[in-house]
Design a protein around this motif. Structure first.
Motif, PDB file in Angstrom:
ATOM      1  N   ASP A 219       0.824  -1.209   0.000  1.00  0.00           N
ATOM      2  CA  ASP A 219       0.000   0.000   0.000  1.00  0.00           C
ATOM      3  C   ASP A 219       0.856   1.256   0.000  1.00  0.00           C
ATOM      4  O   ASP A 219       0.569   2.233  -0.706  1.00  0.00           O
ATOM      5  N   VAL A 220       1.924   1.256   0.803  1.00  0.00           N
ATOM      6  CA  VAL A 220       2.783   2.444   0.900  1.00  0.00           C
ATOM      7  C   VAL A 220       3.595   2.622  -0.372  1.00  0.00           C
ATOM      8  O   VAL A 220       3.680   3.724  -0.929  1.00  0.00           O
ATOM      9  N   LEU A 221       4.203   1.550  -0.868  1.00  0.00           N
ATOM     10  CA  LEU A 221       5.041   1.648  -2.066  1.00  0.00           C
ATOM     11  C   LEU A 221       4.240   2.018  -3.309  1.00  0.00           C
ATOM     12  O   LEU A 221       4.729   2.752  -4.177  1.00  0.00           O
ATOM     13  N   SER A 222       3.033   1.504  -3.414  1.00  0.00           N
ATOM     14  CA  SER A 222       2.221   1.760  -4.609  1.00  0.00           C
ATOM     15  C   SER A 222       1.559   3.133  -4.586  1.00  0.00           C
ATOM     16  O   SER A 222       1.005   3.568  -5.605  1.00  0.00           O
ATOM     17  N   GLY A 223       1.584   3.805  -3.429  1.00  0.00           N
ATOM     18  CA  GLY A 223       0.941   5.109  -3.325  1.00  0.00           C
ATOM     19  C   GLY A 223      -0.540   5.024  -3.036  1.00  0.00           C
ATOM     20  O   GLY A 223      -1.245   6.031  -3.114  1.00  0.00           O
TER      21      GLY A 223
END
Length: 264
Positions: A219-223
């Motif tokens: 979730d964090v890496l994909s934005g």
């Protein structure tokens, strides 16, 4: 911190010698990534083009980030500590001038530091070239994503380590490891994104540490989460990390008090 840094470096070097295994892992992750993308694409097409915010581009991003994190986060059973309890070698480990939990934790971080670029990035790059990815709207996703990965790796280690500590009471933990792997695959988001679960199942998943290993870093890496929402996700991961550290240390303290090793 010196001994633990050396343990991390040694584990990094140890895993770097298995070049054929790394190549086989990259191939396997890529093949299974293509299969998972096909399944998700079919489900999204049947649902009218989107499922709970996931269109085909976002689904592909989810799958390939997941394949990149599969080896670093270690989404599989691990029994080294349990094996040493069964053989009695754990007594030697407890007598060493290093903390048992921290020594294995440092080694696991060294392993993950190698697995991320060697087994994680190649499938991600191939996925980007073959299908394209949905990139985050802010550059902050990348540094926060690295922090989230480190937290996910640590939460994964502590869960696996905790299951291994059951060996102090049962000796054979294979059944517990199999159950752990089954629940991990479902609740972490490894098979499907947790966000598309039914409400009751999603609630059960987030009541466990498993999404903090896999779903949260993606979730964090994909934005998908940005700004303060991303910080909230990191805070949840950190809370699980602290709770698992305390829990596993208490379990080890109790286990060490009852340990009996036969022999001379």
């Amino acid at each position: 911190m010196g001994p633990y840094l050396e343990l991390a470096r040694a584990e990094f070097r140890r895993y770097s010698t298995y070049r054929l295994a790394i190549a086989a892992g990259v191939f396997t992750n890529t093949v299974f990534g293509l299969i998972k993308v096909g399944v998700l694409f079919g489900a999204i097409a049947a649902a009218g083009g989107k499922i709970n915010g996931y269109d085909q581009r976002q689904a592909a991003t989810y799958v390939w980030l997941g394949q990149a994190l599969l080896a670093p986060v270690a989404m599989y059973a691990w029994s080294e500590v349990a094996d040493r309890v069964r053989t009695g070698e754990i007594a030697v480990d407890l007598a060493r001038p290093v903390d048992l939990q921290l020594s294995y934790w440092a080694r696991d971080l060294g392993r993950a530091a190698l697995a991320l670029p060697t087994r994680g990035l190649p499938p991600l790059v191939l996925g980007a070239l073959l299908m394209g990815l949905a990139y985050p709207a802010s550059w902050t996703a990348y540094p926060l994503g690295l922090v989230s990965i480190a937290l996910g790796v640590s939460v994964s280690f502590l869960c696996r380590y905790g299951v291994n500590l059951i060996a102090f009471w049962t000796l054979d933990v294979r059944g517990y490891l199999n159950l752990y792997t089954l629940v991990l695959g479902l609740f972490s988001g490894f098979y499907l994104p947790v966000h598309i679960f039914p409400d009751w199942l999603r609630g059960l998943a987030y009541a466990s540490p498993f999404p903090s290993m896999f779903q949260s870093p993606i979730d964090v890496l994909s934005g998908r989460v940005l700004g303060w929402e991303a910080c909230r996700v990191l805070a949840v991961q950190s809370a699980w990390l602290v709770g698992l550290v305390v829990l596993t240390r208490l379990v080890l303290w109790r286990a060490a008090r009852r340990l009996v090793v036969q022999g001379g």
